[in-house]
Design a protein around this motif. Structure first.
Motif, mmCIF file in Angstrom:
data_model
loop_
_atom_site.group_PDB
_atom_site.id
_atom_site.type_symbol
_atom_site.label_atom_id
_atom_site.label_comp_id
_atom_site.label_asym_id
_atom_site.label_seq_id
_atom_site.Cartn_x
_atom_site.Cartn_y
_atom_site.Cartn_z
ATOM 1 N N GLU A 18 102.085 -7.392 -21.453
ATOM 2 C CA GLU A 18 101.776 -7.001 -19.927
ATOM 3 C C GLU A 18 102.049 -8.277 -19.060
ATOM 4 O O GLU A 18 102.639 -7.980 -17.988
ATOM 5 N N LEU A 19 102.123 -9.307 -19.582
ATOM 6 C CA LEU A 19 102.626 -10.651 -18.883
ATOM 7 C C LEU A 19 103.826 -10.688 -18.615
ATOM 8 O O LEU A 19 104.645 -11.015 -17.770
ATOM 9 N N LEU A 20 104.588 -10.199 -19.763
ATOM 10 C CA LEU A 20 106.163 -10.323 -19.931
ATOM 11 C C LEU A 20 106.625 -9.208 -18.956
ATOM 12 O O LEU A 20 107.706 -9.325 -18.791
ATOM 13 N N GLN A 21 105.844 -8.343 -18.523
ATOM 14 C CA GLN A 21 106.330 -7.268 -17.261
ATOM 15 C C GLN A 21 106.967 -8.288 -16.246
ATOM 16 O O GLN A 21 107.813 -7.560 -15.474
ATOM 17 N N ALA A 22 106.662 -9.073 -16.141
ATOM 18 C CA ALA A 22 107.142 -9.879 -14.625
ATOM 19 C C ALA A 22 108.411 -10.607 -14.854
ATOM 20 O O ALA A 22 108.935 -11.355 -13.860
ATOM 21 N N THR A 23 108.927 -10.678 -16.236
ATOM 22 C CA THR A 23 110.061 -11.412 -16.423
ATOM 23 C C THR A 23 111.164 -10.955 -15.855
ATOM 24 O O THR A 23 112.167 -11.608 -15.576
ATOM 25 N N GLY A 24 111.364 -9.728 -15.473
ATOM 26 C CA GLY A 24 112.547 -9.024 -14.898
ATOM 27 C C GLY A 24 112.435 -9.427 -13.288
ATOM 28 O O GLY A 24 113.587 -9.824 -12.897
ATOM 29 N N ALA A 25 111.351 -9.572 -12.767
ATOM 30 C CA ALA A 25 111.186 -10.250 -11.400
ATOM 31 C C ALA A 25 111.478 -11.745 -11.164
ATOM 32 O O ALA A 25 112.504 -11.950 -10.369
ATOM 33 N N VAL A 26 111.208 -12.301 -12.422
ATOM 34 C CA VAL A 26 111.628 -13.714 -12.536
ATOM 35 C C VAL A 26 113.127 -13.947 -12.519
ATOM 36 O O VAL A 26 113.687 -14.705 -11.784
ATOM 37 N N ALA A 27 113.725 -13.094 -13.518
ATOM 38 C CA ALA A 27 115.083 -13.190 -13.839
ATOM 39 C C ALA A 27 115.722 -12.924 -12.364
ATOM 40 O O ALA A 27 117.056 -13.342 -11.983
ATOM 41 N N THR A 28 115.487 -11.793 -11.653
ATOM 42 C CA THR A 28 116.261 -11.449 -10.635
ATOM 43 C C THR A 28 116.374 -12.532 -9.269
ATOM 44 O O THR A 28 117.094 -12.883 -8.815
ATOM 45 N N GLY A 41 116.123 -9.033 -18.199
ATOM 46 C CA GLY A 41 115.038 -9.872 -18.158
ATOM 47 C C GLY A 41 113.748 -9.478 -18.751
ATOM 48 O O GLY A 41 112.790 -10.122 -19.141
ATOM 49 N N LEU A 42 113.773 -8.052 -18.516
ATOM 50 C CA LEU A 42 112.225 -7.431 -18.748
ATOM 51 C C LEU A 42 112.350 -7.111 -20.571
ATOM 52 O O LEU A 42 111.435 -7.456 -21.120
ATOM 53 N N VAL A 43 113.616 -6.780 -21.013
ATOM 54 C CA VAL A 43 113.886 -6.698 -22.592
ATOM 55 C C VAL A 43 113.794 -7.970 -23.200
ATOM 56 O O VAL A 43 113.171 -8.004 -24.433
ATOM 57 N N LEU A 44 114.654 -9.020 -23.039
ATOM 58 C CA LEU A 44 114.811 -10.090 -24.105
ATOM 59 C C LEU A 44 113.465 -10.798 -24.522
ATOM 60 O O LEU A 44 113.226 -10.984 -25.386
ATOM 61 N N PRO A 45 112.605 -11.275 -23.380
ATOM 62 C CA PRO A 45 111.423 -11.866 -23.751
ATOM 63 C C PRO A 45 110.475 -10.841 -24.756
ATOM 64 O O PRO A 45 109.952 -11.487 -25.540
ATOM 65 N N LYS A 46 110.509 -9.783 -24.492
ATOM 66 C CA LYS A 46 109.699 -8.740 -25.408
ATOM 67 C C LYS A 46 110.357 -8.762 -26.576
ATOM 68 O O LYS A 46 109.421 -8.526 -27.443
ATOM 69 N N ALA A 47 111.629 -8.826 -26.682
ATOM 70 C CA ALA A 47 112.276 -8.611 -28.071
ATOM 71 C C ALA A 47 111.952 -10.030 -28.944
ATOM 72 O O ALA A 47 112.351 -9.772 -30.141
ATOM 73 N N LEU A 48 111.663 -11.022 -28.205
ATOM 74 C CA LEU A 48 111.553 -12.124 -28.948
ATOM 75 C C LEU A 48 110.083 -12.270 -29.653
ATOM 76 O O LEU A 48 109.797 -13.084 -30.172
ATOM 77 N N VAL A 49 109.272 -11.503 -29.185
ATOM 78 C CA VAL A 49 107.810 -11.358 -29.514
ATOM 79 C C VAL A 49 107.795 -10.366 -30.758
ATOM 80 O O VAL A 49 108.010 -9.418 -30.826
#
Length: 184
Positions: free
Chosen positions: A88-98, A58-66
């Motif tokens: 920096e906003l995408l740092q929260a995507t891991g918490a959203v995924a879990t 969840g942390l890596v995939l959104p950043k990989a798309l940027v």
């Protein structure tokens, strides 16, 4: 070294032994079912690791798309190469995924019948790990700007009031998660 061993014993083994000793026994049963306890412990460990993997992906995939960002999977600093304003906003995507994983498995655990206890227990532990690993990050992020959620909140420009409301909401959500999981 002796102090370290005493600390580990005090923080891990003593509470476990006391908890097992005080564990209520079912009527007509002389001892706890150790096989079930062991299976539950192994499923808990598996759920922890799978949830950690969900967080990392969840942390890596959104950043990989940027465009311009090159994240590194399983890097404890959650670092990446490149630059983009949204990183920096995408740092929260891991918490959203879990959190999404925990909510999904909570929903699933409620639908698995008692005739499939292994799958239900697995879904329970996945829900537990997903909810509590995520919600604890939201609580910490409301207080500490350096964690993943805190970095996203800083990017959003969240002030003290928003952070206090997030902390209160997270405390309520942790209580609700425990109440939702307890019957399972």
């Amino acid at each position: 070294m002796t102090t370290l061993i005493a600390l580990v014993a005090a923080l891990a083994f003593v509470p476990l032994a006391v908890g097992l000793w005080l564990l209520p026994q079912a009527p007509g049963r002389k001892s706890m079912q150790w096989r079930g306890f062991g299976a539950s412990a192994l499923l808990c460990a598996l759920a922890f690791n799978l949830t950690f993997f969900v967080q990392e992906v969840g942390l890596v995939l959104p950043k990989a798309l940027v465009p311009g960002l090159h994240p590194v999977l399983y890097h404890n600093d959650h670092d990446w190469r490149g630059d983009a304003p949204i990183a920096e906003l995408l740092q929260a995507t891991g918490a959203v995924a879990t959190l999404a994983s925990g909510l999904f498995f909570l929903w699933l655990a409620r639908r698995i019948g008692p005739d499939r206890p292994g799958w239900r227990l697995f879904a329970f532990w996945m829900a537990f790990e997903g909810l509590f690993q995520s919600l604890s990050q939201w609580a910490v992020g409301s207080l500490i700007p350096g964690n993943d959620v805190g970095r996203a909140l800083a990017w959003l420009g969240a002030g003290t009031g928003v952070r206090a409301a997030l902390l209160a909401g997270t405390a309520f959500a942790l209580f609700a998660a425990g109440r939702a999981l307890a019957p399972l």
